[in-house]
Design an enzyme around this catalytic site. Structure first.
Site, short mmCIF file in Angstrom:
data_model
loop_
_atom_site.label_atom_id
_atom_site.label_comp_id
_atom_site.label_asym_id
_atom_site.label_seq_id
_atom_site.Cartn_x
_atom_site.Cartn_y
_atom_site.Cartn_z
N PRO A 8 0.81 -1.22 0.00
CA PRO A 8 0.00 0.00 0.00
C PRO A 8 0.84 1.26 0.00
O PRO A 8 1.74 1.40 0.81
CB PRO A 8 -0.78 -0.12 1.31
CG PRO A 8 0.10 -0.93 2.20
CD PRO A 8 0.85 -1.88 1.30
N ASP A 22 -1.99 2.81 2.82
CA ASP A 22 -1.29 2.84 4.10
C ASP A 22 -1.64 4.17 4.74
O ASP A 22 -1.35 5.22 4.18
CB ASP A 22 0.21 2.74 3.83
CG ASP A 22 1.01 2.64 5.11
OD1 ASP A 22 0.42 2.31 6.15
OD2 ASP A 22 2.22 2.89 5.05
N TRP A 70 4.62 -0.63 10.52
CA TRP A 70 5.08 -1.70 9.64
C TRP A 70 4.34 -2.99 9.91
O TRP A 70 4.21 -3.83 9.05
CB TRP A 70 6.59 -1.91 9.79
CG TRP A 70 7.35 -0.83 9.10
CD1 TRP A 70 8.09 0.15 9.68
CD2 TRP A 70 7.41 -0.60 7.70
NE1 TRP A 70 8.61 0.97 8.73
CE2 TRP A 70 8.22 0.55 7.51
CE3 TRP A 70 6.86 -1.24 6.59
CZ2 TRP A 70 8.48 1.05 6.24
CZ3 TRP A 70 7.13 -0.73 5.32
CH2 TRP A 70 7.94 0.41 5.17
N GLN A 117 12.51 -1.43 0.76
CA GLN A 117 11.52 -2.09 1.59
C GLN A 117 12.02 -3.43 2.13
O GLN A 117 11.27 -4.15 2.78
CB GLN A 117 10.25 -2.38 0.78
CG GLN A 117 9.52 -1.14 0.35
CD GLN A 117 8.96 -0.40 1.52
OE1 GLN A 117 8.75 -0.96 2.58
NE2 GLN A 117 8.74 0.89 1.36
N TRP A 148 8.63 -3.62 4.39
CA TRP A 148 7.48 -4.46 4.07
C TRP A 148 7.86 -5.92 3.82
O TRP A 148 7.20 -6.83 4.28
CB TRP A 148 6.77 -3.88 2.84
CG TRP A 148 5.41 -4.45 2.61
CD1 TRP A 148 4.41 -4.57 3.53
CD2 TRP A 148 4.91 -4.98 1.39
NE1 TRP A 148 3.31 -5.14 2.94
CE2 TRP A 148 3.58 -5.40 1.63
CE3 TRP A 148 5.44 -5.14 0.10
CZ2 TRP A 148 2.78 -5.96 0.63
CZ3 TRP A 148 4.64 -5.68 -0.89
CH2 TRP A 148 3.34 -6.11 -0.62
N LYS A 163 19.99 11.71 -6.42
CA LYS A 163 18.67 11.42 -5.90
C LYS A 163 17.75 12.58 -6.27
O LYS A 163 18.17 13.73 -6.27
CB LYS A 163 18.77 11.31 -4.37
CG LYS A 163 17.96 10.18 -3.81
CD LYS A 163 18.19 10.03 -2.33
CE LYS A 163 16.96 9.40 -1.73
NZ LYS A 163 17.14 9.06 -0.33
N LYS A 206 13.25 17.78 -3.97
CA LYS A 206 12.69 19.10 -4.25
C LYS A 206 13.77 20.16 -4.18
O LYS A 206 13.79 21.10 -4.94
CB LYS A 206 11.59 19.42 -3.22
CG LYS A 206 10.28 18.75 -3.57
CD LYS A 206 9.16 19.22 -2.65
CE LYS A 206 7.97 18.30 -2.76
NZ LYS A 206 7.43 17.92 -1.47
#
Length: 1133
Positions: A46, A85, A599, A635, A639, A672, A675
Site C-alpha cells: 500500500p 497505508d 510496519w 523495503q 514491508w 537522488k 525538491k
RNA sequence: AGGGCUAUAGCUCAGUUGGUUAGAGCGCUACACUGAUAAUGUAGAGGUCUCCAGUUCAAAUCUGGAUAGCCCUACCA
C-alpha cells in the site's frame, strides 16, 4: 478496412484505449473471465496517499503491472486488491507541521480526538492524484474496493494476529509478544523517546568534541585473575576508553573480544607516577606507547613527561581468558549497591562487537546507556545498576533521570546534567563552569584512575526538535520475539525466489541472521492501538484478539465495576484508552498506551485486507501466500520483512514466493531526486508528453528493474522512435497495402507454412523463437530481457529484414498465393508481437490488436476463433511451438544477412551505388554444408545487393588461401603452458597442413618436446583475401565482389536511377500508388542506353503507360548523378 | 562503522562455464538507400573494461585489497 495513420501519436492512443477500457470494463473482465481455481496471487504494497505520486512510483507499479498482466494472458485469474497505508509517523509529523503544534501539545492544546481527526482527514489528501496516475500509467489495480489500514476491520485483523503471537510460546514457554526494556534514543530536553526515523532526519548527526577518558579498572586478585599477577602487591588495571565519561558511574562490566589478543604492560600512571601494570589489546599498544620508550628506566620519569617508559611483560592473552576477571567498581554509588550487584557485576565479559580500531580493545560497559552494552550484559547475566526499584528488583532506576541529570544519590555529581548542552546558555557562560564529563575526568585523574584524558571529535546524534544531544536510555516497550523464529525465517527465506537473488541472500538473509526482537511500541496517537490491558501493578494482563472478545470483556467489567461502557465506533485512540477491563482477580485493567509500529499494519495485509479470520476464510486460503510481490529495494527490511516475519511466526509459511525488489529512480546524473535540487520528474507531465507505454518501455528495457535507473527523458524518446515508431510503421505499411488489396485475415484459410517462401518461414521461425524467449524471461521475472528480445525482433528482423526484403511482394501484381503468404505472415508477426509486448506496453498493444482484428471481429466472434477478443488483454497468450522453429533456416538467413552486409561494405568502399548492378559475387566455401545453406538463400542475397550471380570458390579452384587460428577453448585445457607456442605454430599453417588435418581428422605435433594430437575442432579456419578481388570478411566468412562494369550493367543502373527519380516525383506530386502515368524524359545521351534496353522495366516499375523522349524539355531538371541534370516530367494519364 | 549493490566508448547498456579483434543503441562525421519511415545501411572517430595485487598457458570475467557512487542498518567504547 484496416485503420491507417499519418503519424504515431502515443498520447492519443493512450486516451483512446483508456476510454475503451473504461467503457468496456476490460480490467474487470480480464479478471472475471478466468477461473478462480487457477489464480495467481499478487499483493499490493500500500502506498500512502498523503504524498504526491512520483516517477519512481510509476517504475515500481510498472513492474507490478507487467507480471500481473502477463499471468492474466497466460490464463490465470489475477485479483489485484489495492490498498492504502494510512497510519504512521510521517502523517503525524505532517499534521503537526500544518497545525503548528508539537507532540507535547497533543492532549493539551488539542485533544487526541481532534488530532486523530486531523490525521484521518490528511491521509487521503492526494487520493485523486493517485487514482489519476494509476489510470494514466495503465496500472491495473482494484481501487474500488481497497483495503485501508485505519478501518476497524483492518485493525481487528491486526489484533487477531497480535493475540496469536501473544498466545504463541517458545519452547521455553516465553510469549512471542512481551513487554521489555530497551535502550532507545531519548531526548531529555524534549522529554521524549525518538524513533529511528527521527534520528535519520538530515542534520541530526553533528560533529561534537567530547572529553574522552581512558579509565583504569583495578583487577581483583583471585583464582580467575591470578595469571595476571607477578607478585602479590602488584597493581594491575584494565584500560577502557570512553567518549561519554558520564556513563562511568553506571559501569558494571568490561567487554573484550573473545579472539582479540591482549597484552600486560608494566608502566607508570602518567598523572601520579605510581607504578602500575595495564592490560589492553596488543594491537592498540602503539596508540598509547612509543616504542622508543620501551624498556627505558622507570625512575627517570617525572610526572608531566611526555615519554612514558614501559615494558611489555605478557602478550597473547586471549579475550576469552580474561572472561570472568573481576575488578573494583570505578565510581561507586553506595545507594545503588546491592548484594546481587556485588556478586555478579564488575567483571570482564565478551562481546563480538569489540574491535581494535580505536580505544584500548576493551569496552567500558554501562547497560542502561548503550544498546550493545545492554545486550552484552543481558547475555552474560550481568545485572544493571541503578537505584532500587521495589516493583522490579532486576530493573533498578537509572542513575540519570529523565531530565538528563544525575540522581542526587550519585556522589560528587548528583544533580548535574550529564551533557553540558542541557544547561542554559547563562549557566554555561559562568566563569567556573565545567562540563560534567570534564569533572568526572578530573576526578578520575586525581584518584589515580585515569590513564589518558583528551578531547575527541566524533559524530553524535542530536534531537531534531531541540538540537540537543540525544541520550540512549532505557525505556519500556512491547516486543515481538522475532529472534526466536529467526532460524525458521531463514529456512523459509531460502524457498523464496528473490530478484535479484543477492537481495535475498545478502541484504535480507544477513538481516535475518542478526535478527533482534521487533520493537512494536510507538508512543504516538494515530495508529493501531496495542490491544493489551494491564492491572496497575502489572501483575495481570489481557490481550484482546477481536471486537467480540472486547465486547465480552467490557460487559464483564461493566458488571464487576458498575460501568456502562460500550465498544466504541472507532477503534483508535482516545476511545480505546477509555476502556477499562477487569482482571480475573477483580482489579481494573487499563490499556497499555502504546500504538503498534505501522510496519506491522502493512505486514498484516495478507490477512487484514480480507478481514481474516472474521470473514472471507475461503478467499484467504486461495490467496495465501502470494505468488508475486514487488516493491523498492528500500523495503527489504520494511514491508518484505514484516510480511515474512508475520507469515512465518503466525502461519509457519512464507508470505510470498517471488519478489522483485526494484532499485531507485535517480535523475540522469545519478543524483537522488529531491525538491531541493529541483530535479524531480513529474510523472503526469512525462506521460502526457511521451505516452505511458514509451515511459514504461523505457524504464523496463533500459536496465534491469533492480538496478538504479538514471532517468533521462531522452531515453523515452529513443524508445518511442525506435521501438514504437518501427512497430507503428510496420503496421501502417501492412494496413496500407492490405487495404489496397482488400486483404482480410481469414482464420479458416491460412496458408500452410510449407507453401510459404523461405523468408516467410524464416520470420515465423524467428517469431516463435521469440515467443519461447519472452515467455521464459517473464516466467523468470526478467522483464528487461523480454523487452530487449522483442525490440530486437521488431527492429532487426521484422522491419529491417523481413519487411524490407518483402516490400515488393506487397505492392507488385494481383493477389495470389505468394502475396497472401506475405500478408498472413506479417499479420501473424504483428499479432504475436502485440501480445508479447502487451504486459509492458498495454495501450499500444491493445491498439495494435484492435486495429488488426477490427475487420474480422464480427466473423471471429460468430465463429469463436482466436481473434474474437475485444482486447489483447482478454486474449490467450500464444503458445510456444517448437515445430515452427527451424534453426537451420535461422542459421542460413544469418549467413545471408552477413554476406549482404559484407557485399554492401565493399560497394561502399568502392563507391559503387547499390542501384548499379554488378555481375558476380564470389564466396569461398570451407565446407559443403555451407554452400548448400547459402544456395537456399541465394536469391535473397542477389536481390538485396543487386548482383547477377553467385559463384562458390572451393579448394579445387586454387584461388583459395586458408589460414588457421588456434581454438584456445579446446586446446587450452590440454596444452597448458605450451599454448602460446602452439598458437604460433598453427598460425603458420598453410593450405596443405589445414587440408591434411581436415581430411585425416588428426595431426601429431610436438611443442617443447611434448607431443599433442590435434583434431579439426582445434582449428578455426578462415580464408584470406583473394588476390585481385575486392574482398571483405567477418570472422570465418569472406566475400569477394566482381566490380567490373559493362555497358549493359551501367545502362541497367541508370534505368534503376530513373525509376527512383520518377518514383520520388510521383510521391512529391501526391499521386496514389495505383495511378497510371505518362513519363516525358529529356533526350540526354546518358539515359539513351537505359531507355533502349530497359524501357519496359522502367514503365512497369513506375506504372507508366508511355515513356516519351523529347529534345525540347521545359520545366525543372532533376539530378540524375554528379554530372547529369536531367529533365523528367511525370503526369497523370 | 557494518552489510549490500554498482563501476565496460561522450551517454544508456550487453558481454554465456575464464579462450585471443571487448560489442549494441544513442550522439558525432562522411557516404549511401527508401513507393512504410519520428526509419535504415555502410564506414570513420571514440576503450588503461575504476585502480592495485594474486590465481592461470590465458582475466572485463575468478580471488583478495583499495577507491568512488548509491541503498539499508547503526549510540561501536
Amino acid at each position: 478496412m484496416y485503420r491507417e495513420f499519418k503519424h504515431l501519436n502515443l498520447p492519443a492512443i493512450d486516451a483512446e484505449i483508456l476510454q475503451f477500457w473504461e467503457d468496456e470494463k476490460i480490467f474487470d473482465r480480464s479478471v472475471e473471465q478466468r477461473d478462480p481455481a487457477n489464480s495467481f496471487v499478487f499483493y499490493e504494497g500500500p502506498p500512502s496517499a498523503n504524498g504526491k505520486p512520483g516517477i519512481h512510483h510509476v517504475m515500481a507499479r510498472t513492474v507490478k503491472d507487467i507480471f500481473c498482466r502477463y499471468q492474466t494472458l497466460k490464463g490465470h485469474r489475477v485479483e489485484r486488491k489495492g490498498g492504502w497505508d494510512t497510519h504512521g509517523l510521517p502523517i503525524e509529523l505532517q499534521v503537526e507541521k500544518e497545525l503548528g503544534i508539537t507532540k507535547e501539545d497533543i492532549g493539551k492544546k488539542i485533544t487526541v480526538e481532534e488530532y486523530n481527526a486531523a490525521c484521518r482527514a490528511t491521509v487521503m489528501r492526494y487520493k485523486d492524484l493517485w487514482d489519476d496516475i494509476t489510470r494514466r500509467m495503465g496500472y491495473w489495480v482494484d481501487l474500488d474496493n481497497p483495503y485501508i489500514t485505519f478501518e476497524n476491520d483492518y485493525i481487528e485483523s491486526c489484533w487477531w494476529l497480535l493475540k496469536r503471537l501473544y498466545d504463541k510460546k517458545t519452547a521455553s514457554g516465553e510469549s512471542f509478544l512481551y513487554k521489555g526494556f530497551t535502550i532507545q534514543p531519548f531526548s531529555p530536553a524534549a522529554g521524549t523517546g525518538l524513533s529511528s526515523h527521527e534520528l535519520n532526519m538530515p542534520g541530526t548527526y553533528k560533529e561534537v568534541t567530547d572529553f574522552s577518558v581512558v579509565a583504569m579498572f583495578r583487577v581483583k586478585r583471585d583464582d580467575q585473575a591470578g595469571f595476571l599477577f607477578d607478585n602479590t602487591d602488584e597493581d594491575v588495571r584494565i584500560l577502557a576508553w570512553t567518549t561519554t565519561p558520564w556513563t562511568l558511574p553506571s559501569n558494571v562490566a568490561l567487554t573484550v573480544g573473545p579472539n582479540i589478543g591482549y597484552a600486560k604492560v608494566k608502566t607508570l600512571n602518567p598523572y601520579t607516577g605510581a607504578p602500575v601494570s595495564v592490560v589492553l589489546a596488543q594491537d592498540r599498544l602503539s596508540a598509547y606507547f612509543n616504542t622508543e620508550d620501551e624498556n627505558k628506566p622507570f625512575d627517570e620519569f617525572k610526572v608531566g613527561d611526555k615519554k612514558l617508559p614501559y615494558q611489555v611483560v605478557k602478550t597473547n592473552i586471549k579475550g576469552s581468558q580474561l572472561t570472568g576477571v573481576r575488578f573494583e567498581q570505578l565510581l561507586p554509588t553506595p545507594a545503588a549497591s546491592t548484594p546481587e550487584l556485588e556478586a555478579r557485576a564488575f567483571r570482564v565479559i565478551t562481546g563480538d562487537f569489540v574491535t581494535t580500531e580505536d580505544g584500548t580493545g576493551v569496552v567500558h560497559t554501562a547497560p542502561y546507556f548503550g544498546a550493545d552494552d545492554f545486550r552484552a550484559c543481558k547475555a552474560a547475566g550481568v545485572p544493571y545498576i541503578g537505584l532500587p526499584n521495589p516493583k522490579a528488583p532486576d530493573m533498578p532506576f537509572p542513575l540519570v533521570d529523565r531530565t538528563g541529570r544525575f540522581v542526587d544519590e550519585v556522589p560528587h555529581f548528583g544533580g548535574r546534567f550529564v551533557k553540558e548542552e542541557y544547561y542554559t546558555e547563562g549557566e554555561r557562560k559562568a566563569p567556573d563552569f565545567k562540563p560534567t564529563d570534564l569533572l568526572i575526568a578530573l576526578h578520575l585523574k586525581e584518584s589515580g584512575k585515569a590513564f589518558k584524558i583528551e578531547k575527541y571529535k566524533h559524530p553524535y546524534p542530536h534531537c531534531w526538535r531541540t538540537d540537543k544531544p540525544v541520550l540512549y536510555y532505557p525505556l519500556d516497550s512491547w516486543f515481538i520475539r522475532a529472534s526466536a523464529a529467526k532460524e525458521r525465517m531463514a529456512e523459509l527465506n531460502k524457498t523464496i525466489n528473490w530478484k535479484p537473488a543477492s537481495t535475498g541472500t545478502g541484504r535480507f538473509g544477513q538481516w535475518l541472521e542478526n535478527l533482534q526482537d521487533w520493537n512494536l511500541s510507538r508512543s504516538r496517537y494515530w495508529g493501531v492501538p496495542l490491544p493489551i490491558w494491564r492491572t496497575e501493578d502489572g501483575e495481570e494482563e489481557k490481550c484482546i484478539g477481536s471486537v467480540e472478545e472486547l465486547q465480552k470483556e467490557m460487559e464483564k467489567a461493566n458488571a464487576a465495576l458498575g460501568l456502562s461502557q460500550q465498544v466504541p465506533a472507532d477503534l483508535h485512540r482516545p476511545y480505546m484508552d477509555e476502556i477499562v477491563l477487569v482482571s480475573p482477580s477483580g482489579k481494573p485493567m487499563r490499556r497499555e498506551l502504546d500504538l503498534i509500529d505501522v510496519w506491522f499494519d502493512s505486514g498484516a495485509m495478507p490477512y487484514a485486507q480480507w478481514h481474516y479470520p472474521f470473514e472471507n476464510q475461503e478467499k484467504w486460503k486461495r490467496n495465501f501466500p502470494a505468488d508475486f510481490i514487488a516493491e523498492g529495494v528500500d523495503q527489504t527490511r520494511g514491508w518484505f520483512y514484516t510480511l515474512h516475519a508475520i507469515g512465518v511466526m503466525c502461519f509457519d509459511s512464507v508470505a510470498f514466493k517471488n519478489v522483485v525488489s526494484n532499485g531507485l529512480v535517480l535523475d540522469k546524473n545519478a543524483n537522488k531526486m529531491s525538491k531541493r535540487l529541483g530535479n524531480v520528474v513529474d510523472p503526469f507531465e512525462t506521460i502526457d508528453t511521451y505516452g505511458a507505454d514509451a515511459t514504461r518501455w523505457y524504464m523496463i528495457s533500459n536496465a534491469a528493474p533492480w538496478e538504479n535507473l538514471k532517468f533521462d527523458a531522452q531515453g523515452i524518446v529513443e524508445s518511442r522512435n525506435k521501438f514504437f515508431g518501427t512497430l507503428f510503421n510496420t503496421y501502417n505499411f501492412f494496413a496500407l497495402y492490405a487495404n489496397l488489396d482488400g486483404f482480410k485475415m481469414d482464420e479458416f484459410n491460412v496458408l500452410p507454412y510449407d507453401r510459404r517462401t523461405e523468408l516467410d518461414r524464416w520470420i515465423i521461425s524467428k517469431l516463435y523463437s521469440l515467443v519461447a524467449e519472452v515467455r521464459e524471461a517473464f516466467d523468470d521475472y526478467e522483464p528487461t530481457r523480454a523487452c530487449r528480445a522483442i525490440e530486437d525482433f521488431v527492429d532487426e528482423h521484422l522491419s529491417n529484414w523481413y519487411v524490407r526484403l518483402s516490400r515488393r511482394r506487397f505492392w507488385k501484381g494481383e493477389m495470389g498465393e505468394d502475396k497472401l503468404a506475405a500478408y498472413q505472415t506479417l499479420f501473424e508477426c504483428l499479432m504475436v508481437v502485440g501480445q508479447l509486448a502487451a504486459p509492458v506496453a498495454p495501450f499500444f498493444a491493445d491498439w495494435l490488436y484492435r486495429n488488426l482484428t477490427a475487420p474480422v471481429k464480427n466473423t471471429a466472434k460468430a465463429k469463436n476463433t482466436p481473434l474474437r477478443h475485444d482486447s489483447v488483454h482478454l486474449s490467450d497468450l500464444v503458445q510456444p511451438d517448437p515445430s515452427k522453429v527451424d534453426e537451420a533456416l535461422e542459421k542460413r538467413m544469418d549467413y545471408a544477412q552477413r554476406i549482404c552486409s559484407l557485399a554492401l561494405s565493399i560497394r561502399k568502399k568502392e563507391r559503387l551505388r547499390v542501384r548499379l548492378p554488378l555481375q558476380k559475387l564470389l564466396l569461398p566455401v570451407l565446407d559443403a554444408s555451407f554452400q548448400a545453406e547459402v544456395e537456399a538463400v541465394k536469391a535473397l542475397i542477389l536481390a538485396e545487393i543487386n548482383v547477377k550471380e553467385l559463384e562458390y570458390i572451393t579448394d579445387a579452384s586454387g584461388l583459395l588461401k586458408k589460414s588457421a587460428k588456434a581454438n584456445f577453448k579446446t586446446l587450452g585445457a590440454k596444452l597448458g603452458k605450451d599454448m602460446k607456442d602452439m598458437a604460433n605454430l598453427i598460425a603458420a599453417f598453410d593450405n596443405e597442413q589445414i587440408n591434411a588435418l581436415e581430411k585425416t581428422g588428426s595431426l601429431e605435433l610436438t611443442v617443447n618436446d611434448n607431443a599433442y594430437t590435434l583434431t579439426p575442432d582445434d582449428l578455426l579456419v578462415s580464408t584470406e583475401d583473394l588476390p585481385g578481388w575486392k574482398t571483405a570478411s567477418d570472422g570465418a566468412l569472406t566475400v569477394a565482389l566482381d566490380v567490373h562494369l559493362t555497358d549493359e550493367l551501367l545502362a541497367e543502373g541508370t534505368a534503376r536511377d530513373l525509376v527512383n527519380r520518377i518514383q520520388n516525383i510521383r510521391k512529391e506530386k501526391d499521386f496514389n500508388v495505383t495511378d497510371r502515368v505518362v513519363i516525358t524524359l529529356e533526350k540526354h545521351p546518358a539515359v539513351l542506353p537505359a531507355v533502349a534496353l530497359f524501357q519496359d522495366y522502367i514503365k512497369g516499375e513506375t506504372l507508366a503507360t508511355d515513356l516519351v523522349l523529347t529534345d525540347k524539355f521545359k520545366g525543372d531538371k532533376v539530378e540524375l548523378n554528379d554530372e547529369v541534370q536531367l529533365g523528367i516530367e511525370v503526369s497523370l494519364n
